[in-house]
Design an enzyme around this catalytic site. Sequence first.
Site, PDB file in Angstrom:
ATOM      1  N   GLN A   6       0.715  -1.344   0.057  1.00  0.00           N
ATOM      2  CA  GLN A   6       0.015  -0.163  -0.037  1.00  0.00           C
ATOM      3  C   GLN A   6       0.890   1.390  -0.063  1.00  0.00           C
ATOM      4  O   GLN A   6       2.042   1.388   0.445  1.00  0.00           O
ATOM      5  CB  GLN A   6      -0.910   0.071   1.171  1.00  0.00           C
ATOM      6  CG  GLN A   6      -2.180  -0.783   1.181  1.00  0.00           C
ATOM      7  CD  GLN A   6      -3.237  -0.688   2.377  1.00  0.00           C
ATOM      8  OE1 GLN A   6      -3.105  -1.464   3.277  1.00  0.00           O
ATOM      9  NE2 GLN A   6      -3.938   0.589   1.910  1.00  0.00           N
ATOM     10  N   HIS A   7       0.237   2.347  -0.350  1.00  0.00           N
ATOM     11  CA  HIS A   7       0.621   3.726  -0.134  1.00  0.00           C
ATOM     12  C   HIS A   7       1.692   4.189  -0.981  1.00  0.00           C
ATOM     13  O   HIS A   7       2.321   5.296  -1.102  1.00  0.00           O
ATOM     14  CB  HIS A   7       1.150   4.053   1.406  1.00  0.00           C
ATOM     15  CG  HIS A   7       0.247   3.564   2.256  1.00  0.00           C
ATOM     16  ND1 HIS A   7      -1.083   3.943   2.306  1.00  0.00           N
ATOM     17  CD2 HIS A   7       0.369   2.820   3.412  1.00  0.00           C
ATOM     18  CE1 HIS A   7      -1.701   3.437   3.376  1.00  0.00           C
ATOM     19  NE2 HIS A   7      -1.074   2.652   4.047  1.00  0.00           N
ATOM     20  N   ASP A  49      -2.177  -4.718  -0.112  1.00  0.00           N
ATOM     21  CA  ASP A  49      -1.789  -6.058   0.544  1.00  0.00           C
ATOM     22  C   ASP A  49      -2.629  -6.519   1.682  1.00  0.00           C
ATOM     23  O   ASP A  49      -2.895  -7.710   2.070  1.00  0.00           O
ATOM     24  CB  ASP A  49      -0.038  -6.019   0.940  1.00  0.00           C
ATOM     25  CG  ASP A  49       0.270  -5.013   1.496  1.00  0.00           C
ATOM     26  OD1 ASP A  49      -0.716  -4.109   1.822  1.00  0.00           O
ATOM     27  OD2 ASP A  49       1.452  -4.843   1.807  1.00  0.00           O
TER      28      ASP A  49
END
Length: 497
Positions: free
Chosen positions: A79-80, A243
Amino acid sequence: MYLGIDCGTQSTKALIVAEDGTIRGKGHAAHELIERPNGAREQDPAWWVAAMIDAVRQALAQSGLPGREIRAIGVSGQQHGLVVLDEAGQPIRPAKLWNDTETSPQNQELVLALGGPSKWFAEYGIIPLTGYTISKLLWLKQNEPEHFRRVRHIALPHDYLNFWLTGRHVAECGDASGTGFFDIRRRAWAAGPLDLIDGGTGQLRAALPALIGADDIVGPLQPSAAEALGLSTDCLVSAGGGDNMMGAIGTGNVHPGVVTMSLGTSATVCSFSPEPVLDARGWLAPFCSSSGGWLPLVCTMNATNVTGGIVELLGRDIGYLSDALDATAPGAGGLTALPFLNGERTPDLPNATGTLLGLTANNMNAGNLVRAMVEGVSFGVLAGLKLVLGGRRAARIFLIGGGARSPQWRQLIADASGAEIVVPVTEEGGCLGGALQAMWAEKKQRGATEALADITARCVAIDPAKSAQPDAGRRAAYDAAFALYRERLQQIHGVAG
């Protein structure tokens, strides 16, 4: 057959799953990582693609199946991360990752620019923390303006892989909700924060991908991707997700009452909710799920990097971690680790460093050092569990990630939480979640709709040999050690865990 792909920080994994949940093939390929002392952590998206090709071909070879039998693919991604693409769809620079803390000043600047944390929370139901995608965009504008001017598409890591697979720029709500420019209550992009960065020119608004549903199909594989992977152009690609979202699906965490805890490079804990779960302090991430609901989640940035690091420092292999837990008592003889080697997200301490407290001549031994690190990691994520459940106790926790492989660590979590610990037969929850979401979406596409909860009930198997029941006799010792951890966290950083 269905294929799940999980692009993580350290590697990409692939898993081929039959409709009854049987695992037919696995693959794995490692990534490089760019790390700098200032907190920068980056990867070239080309490394993800190369690893994906390698992992998928390994899984196919192990399965013995022809590529044409793979009906659909679901991609899970860290992520991110920020992938910025130019007009031709090419990455402009390496992707800045979830654990990049170089952008901490930009995150603080953005929060203040909109009026502070309370204003962000009121407007969008979420407060951006260091590591979220939005601060990386401001960092890019301030530090690499020539690259910023070329940005035409913004993608998260799994979005980029979906684009490479299909040629379409799309996103789904689960992964998008961790960007900092998404309204988690309305499940829609929040372009206002992007206007703070580009001055209202509309450049970043125009770079946002279209949102699709969690059970939607992005498209079929484009010919170049199908050839590289050894698959057919009839193979479909589902929406995929972050994830954590895909790990939730891979543990059946698609209806209320299920808790998923992951002990990987970072640690996370989450539980499905049919409604948004909001936290005005900002420690609880009120993310959307990649299954149509919400996934209140707490992430700590230090887990197996800490435990693996201390074992390596002592010149032992990873098996010593379990030996050390066997040889020592809860509380590590009064030794407490605040294991913030990468800074920390929960609590929000991006510039923190690791601290070891209570060291004496009596407790200074290798076993206690290892136990203190394991307990420090565990207490951080268990504090997060209290936030996710609002203080209620979990009856059962699905444990995944590298930490789940240690019987002694599983028992520690059981004893400290009072919950039964269960481990799925398939360790790679993100991969399995990707495959099951692909199954869900592909069935809908061909008119054979099946509820995702029914798919996970059929396909998520538990390994009974890895279950752990809490030992009530150890609970008081862990409660005391946890209380000491919280006391020392308050002492050093001024916050309570």
